[in-house]
Scaffold this motif. Structure first.
Motif, mmCIF file in Angstrom:
data_model
loop_
_atom_site.group_PDB
_atom_site.id
_atom_site.type_symbol
_atom_site.label_atom_id
_atom_site.label_comp_id
_atom_site.label_asym_id
_atom_site.label_seq_id
_atom_site.Cartn_x
_atom_site.Cartn_y
_atom_site.Cartn_z
ATOM 1 N N LEU A 261 -1.393 4.079 0.272
ATOM 2 C CA LEU A 261 -0.773 4.636 1.493
ATOM 3 C C LEU A 261 0.161 5.720 1.152
ATOM 4 C CD1 LEU A 261 0.816 1.379 2.943
ATOM 5 C CD2 LEU A 261 -1.426 2.169 2.913
ATOM 6 N N VAL A 262 0.070 6.792 1.784
ATOM 7 C CA VAL A 262 1.240 7.882 1.850
ATOM 8 C C VAL A 262 2.103 8.075 3.119
ATOM 9 C CG1 VAL A 262 1.036 10.378 1.428
ATOM 10 C CG2 VAL A 262 -0.512 8.978 0.064
ATOM 11 N N GLN A 267 9.689 9.204 7.728
ATOM 12 C CA GLN A 267 8.757 7.851 8.015
ATOM 13 C C GLN A 267 8.878 7.197 6.613
ATOM 14 O OE1 GLN A 267 4.508 8.419 7.297
ATOM 15 N NE2 GLN A 267 4.354 7.572 9.485
ATOM 16 N N THR A 268 9.106 7.739 5.410
ATOM 17 C CA THR A 268 9.206 7.247 4.129
ATOM 18 C C THR A 268 10.412 6.227 4.137
ATOM 19 O OG1 THR A 268 8.770 9.526 3.221
ATOM 20 C CG2 THR A 268 9.742 7.910 1.696
ATOM 21 N N PHE A 269 11.500 6.440 4.763
ATOM 22 C CA PHE A 269 12.482 5.262 4.914
ATOM 23 C C PHE A 269 12.582 4.410 6.186
ATOM 24 C CE2 PHE A 269 14.041 9.740 3.177
ATOM 25 C CZ PHE A 269 13.659 9.258 2.025
ATOM 26 N N GLN A 270 11.354 4.361 6.967
ATOM 27 C CA GLN A 270 11.327 3.661 8.201
ATOM 28 C C GLN A 270 10.627 2.359 7.604
ATOM 29 O OE1 GLN A 270 12.938 4.248 10.638
ATOM 30 N NE2 GLN A 270 13.499 5.979 9.750
ATOM 31 N N PRO A 271 10.982 1.142 8.282
ATOM 32 C CA PRO A 271 10.079 -0.009 7.706
ATOM 33 C C PRO A 271 8.878 -0.341 8.472
ATOM 34 C CG PRO A 271 11.764 -0.722 9.427
ATOM 35 C CD PRO A 271 12.069 0.995 9.291
ATOM 36 N N VAL A 272 8.192 0.562 8.397
ATOM 37 C CA VAL A 272 6.827 0.783 9.123
ATOM 38 C C VAL A 272 5.804 -0.399 8.728
ATOM 39 C CG1 VAL A 272 4.522 2.126 9.346
ATOM 40 C CG2 VAL A 272 6.703 3.194 9.392
ATOM 41 N N LEU A 273 5.808 -0.901 7.361
ATOM 42 C CA LEU A 273 4.852 -1.653 6.660
ATOM 43 C C LEU A 273 5.155 -3.014 7.059
ATOM 44 C CD1 LEU A 273 2.326 -1.917 4.850
ATOM 45 C CD2 LEU A 273 4.060 -2.001 2.819
ATOM 46 N N SER A 274 6.602 -3.304 6.995
ATOM 47 C CA SER A 274 7.146 -4.672 7.333
ATOM 48 C C SER A 274 6.838 -4.999 8.931
ATOM 49 C CB SER A 274 8.442 -5.067 6.972
ATOM 50 O OG SER A 274 9.405 -3.946 7.542
ATOM 51 N N ARG A 275 7.110 -3.999 9.597
ATOM 52 C CA ARG A 275 6.812 -4.113 11.204
ATOM 53 C C ARG A 275 5.530 -4.530 11.423
ATOM 54 N NH1 ARG A 275 8.549 0.440 12.786
ATOM 55 N NH2 ARG A 275 6.570 1.506 13.318
ATOM 56 N N ARG A 317 -3.545 0.386 12.518
ATOM 57 C CA ARG A 317 -2.061 0.384 13.000
ATOM 58 C C ARG A 317 -1.158 1.305 12.094
ATOM 59 N NH1 ARG A 317 1.020 0.701 15.449
ATOM 60 N NH2 ARG A 317 2.350 -1.036 15.670
ATOM 61 N N LEU A 318 -1.439 1.558 10.781
ATOM 62 C CA LEU A 318 -0.849 2.102 9.903
ATOM 63 C C LEU A 318 -1.160 3.698 9.941
ATOM 64 C CD1 LEU A 318 -1.018 -0.016 6.720
ATOM 65 C CD2 LEU A 318 1.122 0.911 7.717
ATOM 66 N N ARG A 319 -2.477 3.939 10.492
ATOM 67 C CA ARG A 319 -2.801 5.394 10.699
ATOM 68 C C ARG A 319 -2.595 5.720 11.887
ATOM 69 N NH1 ARG A 319 -9.129 3.760 8.318
ATOM 70 N NH2 ARG A 319 -8.596 4.691 5.931
ATOM 71 N N ALA A 320 -2.525 4.773 12.942
ATOM 72 C CA ALA A 320 -1.724 5.175 14.294
ATOM 73 C C ALA A 320 -0.196 5.659 14.139
ATOM 74 C CB ALA A 320 -2.119 3.992 15.321
ATOM 75 N N GLU A 321 0.325 5.135 13.087
ATOM 76 C CA GLU A 321 1.787 5.486 12.983
ATOM 77 C C GLU A 321 1.905 6.757 12.060
ATOM 78 O OE1 GLU A 321 4.720 4.077 13.537
ATOM 79 O OE2 GLU A 321 4.177 2.377 14.606
ATOM 80 N N GLY A 322 0.617 7.228 11.586
ATOM 81 C CA GLY A 322 0.774 8.662 11.029
ATOM 82 C C GLY A 322 0.642 8.415 9.550
#
Length: 329
Positions: A261-262, A267-275, A317-322
């Motif tokens: 993942l990149v 976005q680097t500091f957001q809890p995207v993965l856990s969400r 979902r990850l890709r949809a978040e950019g």
């Protein structure tokens, strides 16, 4: 600001003719910090020395602004070079002259009035933190201080371009960071266009807007630093990055889908993965990772294992978040 078109440079050696630059094309925009990286012998130093024609190409054109330097007569070329400052790995200071006299040298060689020289030198000594060292000699200074003198001297004639040939290679890590911070400020405060020649990937990561990767006298990859480092296309780039990060093989978990993942920007500091793990019911294990910056842009790289649930749904979902996702297995 700088444009090279089909630049070729050959040298005759005891072993025969060697091509240091092979039909190189390069474009540097005004005000940007452009890095040129590659291993020893890749042609980096020859390339930077063609920009001010210290090395005259055997073929091709060299444009600085709207001037084709290859077509200029000697007097006009000397005038054009005043727009191009240069600093070196080993400082190239005159050891028999004081620090102040070293900084004043380019202005004295131009025959500038003494009062103008004094004002300009005072300004540079203050800007670069050298005022208290004015009466010292190079042997009395540290490596970082000597490089500051080299930078002050390069700025004496108020150039619009600053060429840096391995400017931090002779310095320790702490001093390297100090000099890079200084170059970064000069770029921002004065609008200088910087071309940095280096074999250190971290130098490029720290200050460069764009980068070109050289191998065997050719540019094999070029682009925005973040794009080249996060998605390297050329084998030479991947090899340099692997060496710089000293990566080791990551153990592969049994039964999981491995993905790289990149994250870019805030976005680097957001809890995207856990969400997304909560939303999709897919667990993840972090196998490797890095958080850093490309100049002002934060980024994150993670290698994860996706376990249970529907991993493909989590990836979508990850890709949809950019988030940039590459499935490794």
């Amino acid at each position: 600001m700088i444009r090279l078109e089909g630049v070729t440079r050959r040298f005759r050696t005891a072993a025969g003719e060697r091509t240091a630059l092979d039909a190189v094309d390069l474009s540097v925009t005004a005000g940007e910090v452009f890095g040129v990286v590659g291993r020893s012998g890749a042609g980096k130093s020859t390339l930077v020395r063609t920009i001010n024609l210290l090395e005259r190409p055997d073929a091709g054109r060299v444009w600085v602004g709207d001037q084709d330097l290859m077509g200029l007569k000697p007097a006009a070329l000397r005038a054009a070079r005043r727009r191009i400052g240069m600093i070196f790995q080993h400082f190239n200071l005159l050891h028999s002259r004081t620090i102040r006299d070293n900084v004043a040298l380019p202005l004295a060689l131009e025959g500038r009035p003494r009062d103008l020289i004094a004002r300009r030198v005072d300004e540079l000594m203050e800007r670069l933190g050298l005022a208290e060292h004015a009466r010292k000699y190079p042997a009395q200074l540290s490596g970082g201080q000597k490089q500051r003198v080299g930078i002050a001297r390069a700025l004496a004639c108020e150039p619009s371009i600053l060429l840096c040939d391995e400017a931090t290679s002779a310095l320790d890590p702490e001093t390297t960071e100090d000099i890079l911070s200084l170059l970064d400020r000069l770029n921002r405060d004065l609008g200088l266009t910087l071309v940095l020649i280096t074999h250190e990937m971290e130098v490029v990561r720290r200050v460069c807007d764009k980068v070109a990767v050289m191998e065997g006298g050719r540019i094999v990859e070029t682009g925005a630093t973040a794009d080249v480092f996060l998605n390297p296309g050329a084998p030479a780039t991947r090899s340099l990055l692997a060496e710089g990060e000293a990566r080791t093989a990551t153990p592969r978990p049994v039964g999981g889908m491995v993905a790289r993942l990149v994250f870019r920007g805030q976005q680097t500091f957001q809890p995207v993965l856990s969400r997304i793990s909560r939303e999709t019911g897919v667990d993840h294990a972090i196998l490797a990772g890095r958080i850093g910056r490309f100049r002002d842009q934060p980024y994150g790289q993670l290698e994860i294992s996706l376990l249970g649930g529907d991993p493909q749904a989590a990836i979508e979902r990850l890709r949809a978040e950019g988030v940039e996702v590459e499935v490794a297995s």
